[in-house]
Scaffold this motif. Structure first.
Motif, PDB file in Angstrom:
ATOM      1  N   ALA A   4       3.983  64.576  20.246  1.00 28.24           N
ATOM      2  CA  ALA A   4       3.805  65.594  21.521  1.00 28.24           C
ATOM      3  C   ALA A   4       4.677  66.646  21.650  1.00 28.24           C
ATOM      4  CB  ALA A   4       3.541  64.437  22.578  1.00 28.24           C
ATOM      5  N   LEU A   5       6.023  66.299  21.152  1.00 25.54           N
ATOM      6  CA  LEU A   5       7.019  67.156  21.376  1.00 25.54           C
ATOM      7  C   LEU A   5       6.919  68.298  20.309  1.00 25.54           C
ATOM      8  CD1 LEU A   5       9.772  68.199  22.416  1.00 25.54           C
ATOM      9  CD2 LEU A   5      10.932  66.667  20.853  1.00 25.54           C
ATOM     10  N   SER A   6       6.349  68.155  19.078  1.00 23.47           N
ATOM     11  CA  SER A   6       6.529  69.196  18.003  1.00 23.47           C
ATOM     12  C   SER A   6       5.094  69.749  18.565  1.00 23.47           C
ATOM     13  CB  SER A   6       6.026  68.523  16.748  1.00 23.47           C
ATOM     14  OG  SER A   6       5.176  67.486  16.786  1.00 23.47           O
ATOM     15  N   LYS A   7       4.086  69.222  19.093  1.00 23.44           N
ATOM     16  CA  LYS A   7       3.029  70.176  19.417  1.00 23.44           C
ATOM     17  C   LYS A   7       3.341  71.122  20.415  1.00 23.44           C
ATOM     18  CE  LYS A   7      -0.610  66.748  18.490  1.00 23.44           C
ATOM     19  NZ  LYS A   7      -1.423  65.593  19.188  1.00 23.44           N
ATOM     20  N   LEU A   8       4.108  70.803  21.481  1.00 26.94           N
ATOM     21  CA  LEU A   8       4.823  71.716  22.464  1.00 26.94           C
ATOM     22  C   LEU A   8       5.519  72.916  21.823  1.00 26.94           C
ATOM     23  CD1 LEU A   8       5.595  69.169  25.256  1.00 26.94           C
ATOM     24  CD2 LEU A   8       4.068  71.005  25.447  1.00 26.94           C
ATOM     25  N   LEU A   9       6.197  72.512  20.799  1.00 31.64           N
ATOM     26  CA  LEU A   9       7.004  73.348  20.284  1.00 31.64           C
ATOM     27  C   LEU A   9       6.509  74.556  19.467  1.00 31.64           C
ATOM     28  CD1 LEU A   9      10.169  71.304  19.297  1.00 31.64           C
ATOM     29  CD2 LEU A   9       9.990  73.075  20.977  1.00 31.64           C
ATOM     30  N   LYS A  10       5.287  74.209  18.939  1.00 31.81           N
ATOM     31  CA  LYS A  10       4.319  75.180  18.151  1.00 31.81           C
ATOM     32  C   LYS A  10       3.677  75.933  18.977  1.00 31.81           C
ATOM     33  CE  LYS A  10       3.004  71.907  14.594  1.00 31.81           C
ATOM     34  NZ  LYS A  10       1.983  71.319  13.975  1.00 31.81           N
ATOM     35  N   LEU A  53      10.880  70.199  30.510  1.00 36.08           N
ATOM     36  CA  LEU A  53       9.377  69.802  30.251  1.00 36.08           C
ATOM     37  C   LEU A  53       9.366  68.708  31.157  1.00 36.08           C
ATOM     38  CD1 LEU A  53       8.973  69.969  26.255  1.00 36.08           C
ATOM     39  CD2 LEU A  53       8.093  71.463  28.045  1.00 36.08           C
ATOM     40  N   PRO A  54       8.038  68.309  31.514  1.00 35.83           N
ATOM     41  CA  PRO A  54       7.941  67.044  32.170  1.00 35.83           C
ATOM     42  C   PRO A  54       8.052  65.774  31.178  1.00 35.83           C
ATOM     43  CG  PRO A  54       5.742  68.077  31.919  1.00 35.83           C
ATOM     44  CD  PRO A  54       6.747  68.877  31.478  1.00 35.83           C
ATOM     45  N   CYS A  77       8.313  58.282  25.834  1.00 38.41           N
ATOM     46  CA  CYS A  77       9.716  58.510  25.996  1.00 38.41           C
ATOM     47  C   CYS A  77      10.048  58.001  27.354  1.00 38.41           C
ATOM     48  CB  CYS A  77       9.838  59.882  25.913  1.00 38.41           C
ATOM     49  SG  CYS A  77      11.608  60.428  26.433  1.00 38.41           S
ATOM     50  N   LYS A  78      11.148  57.369  27.783  1.00 34.46           N
ATOM     51  CA  LYS A  78      11.612  56.693  29.050  1.00 34.46           C
ATOM     52  C   LYS A  78      11.956  57.753  29.923  1.00 34.46           C
ATOM     53  CE  LYS A  78      10.273  52.501  28.087  1.00 34.46           C
ATOM     54  NZ  LYS A  78       9.194  51.694  28.789  1.00 34.46           N
ATOM     55  N   ALA A  79      12.574  59.083  29.437  1.00 33.07           N
ATOM     56  CA  ALA A  79      13.000  60.038  30.455  1.00 33.07           C
ATOM     57  C   ALA A  79      11.948  60.626  30.982  1.00 33.07           C
ATOM     58  CB  ALA A  79      13.686  61.177  29.624  1.00 33.07           C
ATOM     59  N   GLU A  80      12.263  60.887  32.532  1.00 34.14           N
ATOM     60  CA  GLU A  80      11.504  61.541  33.357  1.00 34.14           C
ATOM     61  C   GLU A  80      11.217  63.060  33.189  1.00 34.14           C
ATOM     62  OE1 GLU A  80      12.926  60.818  37.450  1.00 34.14           O
ATOM     63  OE2 GLU A  80      13.254  58.543  36.979  1.00 34.14           O
TER      64      GLU A  80
END
Length: 500
Positions: free
Chosen positions: A42-48, A62-63, A68-71
């Motif tokens: 999901a992270l790499s998709k957002l960066l693209k 980002l939300p 990932c446990k981070a809010e």
């Protein structure tokens, strides 16, 4: 705010905000790739999408992502370079904190310590990041009717990928917090107005520090005692003011009883009008900062006591107020210093060297290993070096190199200026052993030459912090807390030598 360190699986750490670095072009490092895998790409998709170019200091909030446990996820750009420098690392930390302060997050996990930084190991990176964060949180609103809102952010955790490095990261955080506490103390004193922060107040602050830290022993010498010691140069500065002078003597005994101490001597002119040689009115309010040398010694002792270093240190604060009055010293007056040398005072605005010369003579009784004096001494130093580095002179190359090295590591640098014998001729006087100024040329150097005449009994260095101790003009003016990081690092280095 609390800073700590933690080693764990990056995808399983619960936090209100996870800070992750991204190189230019949206490139993820090993840590980012591991998180991306946990989030199923999901992270790499957002960066693209190209929302984050990855320029140094650029941020994208980002939300939380599934897996990932981070809010929240805060991405910060690191640029093209694989190896960063200290300045870039500081820029990244400041950019991150600027965003974190706007959020409702109570805690954050920062991974910047995993970046490669030239000349810095895990300890060095953790310390520089922590110091930058803590210094950026500093607020001085004591005299504001409307106080700044308390930050929501209460805790920052530095992520450590290698468990074997966790102890080094924790040590870096602990050292940074002690230095930040000392620098904040110095900044508070420098920012106080002269009607409150006078020589007696400086002495009271030292006494309170002694109560807070039993490892410190404080002695205060009054006007009567200074006269008895024959400190004619010191008293020549103080006699124009209704505020009595104080010489504060601080003892830290962390080493063996018979070990010779290191000595820090601070100029503490709590307000400098220039005396009879009156300064121009414009920006004279900033002359409340003329005690930042003494304030930096107090701040360094605050850090020293918290760190509990195994060395002995003496601190001497030469505190006086320089005012014009019927009792003030006149240009052309001749005084006798504690050393017995006579001084023709051609300019009463060259007063810092007068309180320092007697204090440096007083330092001889402690038989020190080395003496460093710290002073906002000359405007010429600002002309020569600006506000980025402090001026440095000394009579011992080994000591000068130690200070330069400490400043480099602490990112609180100095630059050496010469003390060639030819400059001494500018201080010649037809009426006394020396004049207190040497004319318009090489003003910073001739001030150092003056002090050098009182330091022949020991290894000595002089730090001119006129350009680095405060930010001048505008809404951002104020004390910086420098050179507390440099001085503390110098003492950390000496403590490491003592242990070796």
């Amino acid at each position: 705010m609390l800073i700590n360190a933690k080693h764990a699986d990056i995808g399983k750490i619960k936090t209100a905000c996870l800070v992750l670095s991204v190189a230019e072009g949206g490139k993820l490092d090993a840590l980012g790739k591991a998180l991306d895998a946990a989030c199923q790409g999901a992270l790499s998709k957002l960066l693209k999408r190209g929302d984050l170019a990855g320029k140094p200091g650029q941020t994208l909030l980002l939300p939380g992502l599934e897996g990932c446990k981070a809010e929240r996820l805060l991405l910060v750009g690191t640029g093209k370079e694989k190896t960063l420098n200290d300045r870039t690392l500081r820029k990244l930390a400041s950019s991150v904190l600027a965003v974190l302060k706007t959020l409702g997050a109570k805690d954050a996990l920062i991974t910047l310590g995993e970046l490669t930084v030239s000349g810095r190991d895990s300890y060095g990176k953790a310390r520089l990041i922590s110091e930058t964060l803590l210094q950026s949180l500093y607020v001085f609103d004591r005299f504001k009717s409307s106080k700044a809102d308390a930050p929501t952010l209460k805790q920052i955790t530095l992520f450590c990928a290698d468990k074997a490095e966790l102890a080094a990261v924790e040590r870096g955080v602990a050292h940074a917090q002690a230095i930040a506490h000392g620098a904040a103390f110095t900044r508070d004193l420098g920012n106080l107005p002269g009607n409150l922060c006078h020589p007696t107040f400086m002495a009271e602050q030292a006494l309170q520090l002694g109560k807070d830290f039993p490892s410190l022993k404080i002695e205060v010498l009054t006007e009567k005692e200074l006269k008895k010691l024959g400190m004619g140069a010191f008293m020549a500065v103080a006699q124009g003011s209704e505020q009595p002078p104080r010489l504060v003597v601080m003892h830290y005994q962390g080493g063996k009883k018979d070990d010779a101490p290191y000595a820090l001597v601070g100029k503490g002119i709590t307000f400098d009008t220039g005396g009879i040689s009156l300064k121009p009115g414009a920006a004279m309010d900033e002359m409340k900062y003329d005690m930042c040398g003494a304030a930096s010694v107090l701040g360094t002792f605050r850090a020293l006591a918290e760190l509990e270093l195994p060395i002995n240190v003496v601190g001497l604060l030469a505190c006086a107020e320089n005012m014009p009055s019927g009792h003030a010293t006149r240009p052309g007056d001749i005084v006798t210093s504690m050393s017995g040398q006579t001084v023709e005072i051609l300019n009463t605005d060259a007063e810092g060297r007068l309180v320092l010369c007697d204090t440096l003579t007083y330092a001889e009784r402690f038989k020190p290993k080395a003496v460093i004096d710290i002073a906002t001494l000359t405007g010429a130093c600002i002309v020569a070096l600006g506000s980025n580095v402090s001026g440095l002179m000394g009579n011992n190359d080994g000591l000068v190199k130690q200070i330069l090295k400490a400043g480099e590591f602490a990112d609180d640098r100095a630059w050496q200026l010469p003390l060639f014998e030819e400059y001494q001729e500018q201080l010649d006087s037809p009426f006394a052993d020396m004049a207190n100024i040497g004319g318009p040329k090489a003003g910073t150097i001739t001030a150092g030459c003056f002090l050098a005449r009182y330091t022949k009994a020991y290894h000595w260095a002089h730090l001119d912090i006129a350009g680095t101790a405060w930010v001048s003009g505008g809404k951002d003016k104020g004390a910086t807390g420098r050179p507390v990081p440099m001085l503390t690092q110098y003492l950390l280095d000496r403590a490491a030598e003592a242990k070796a």
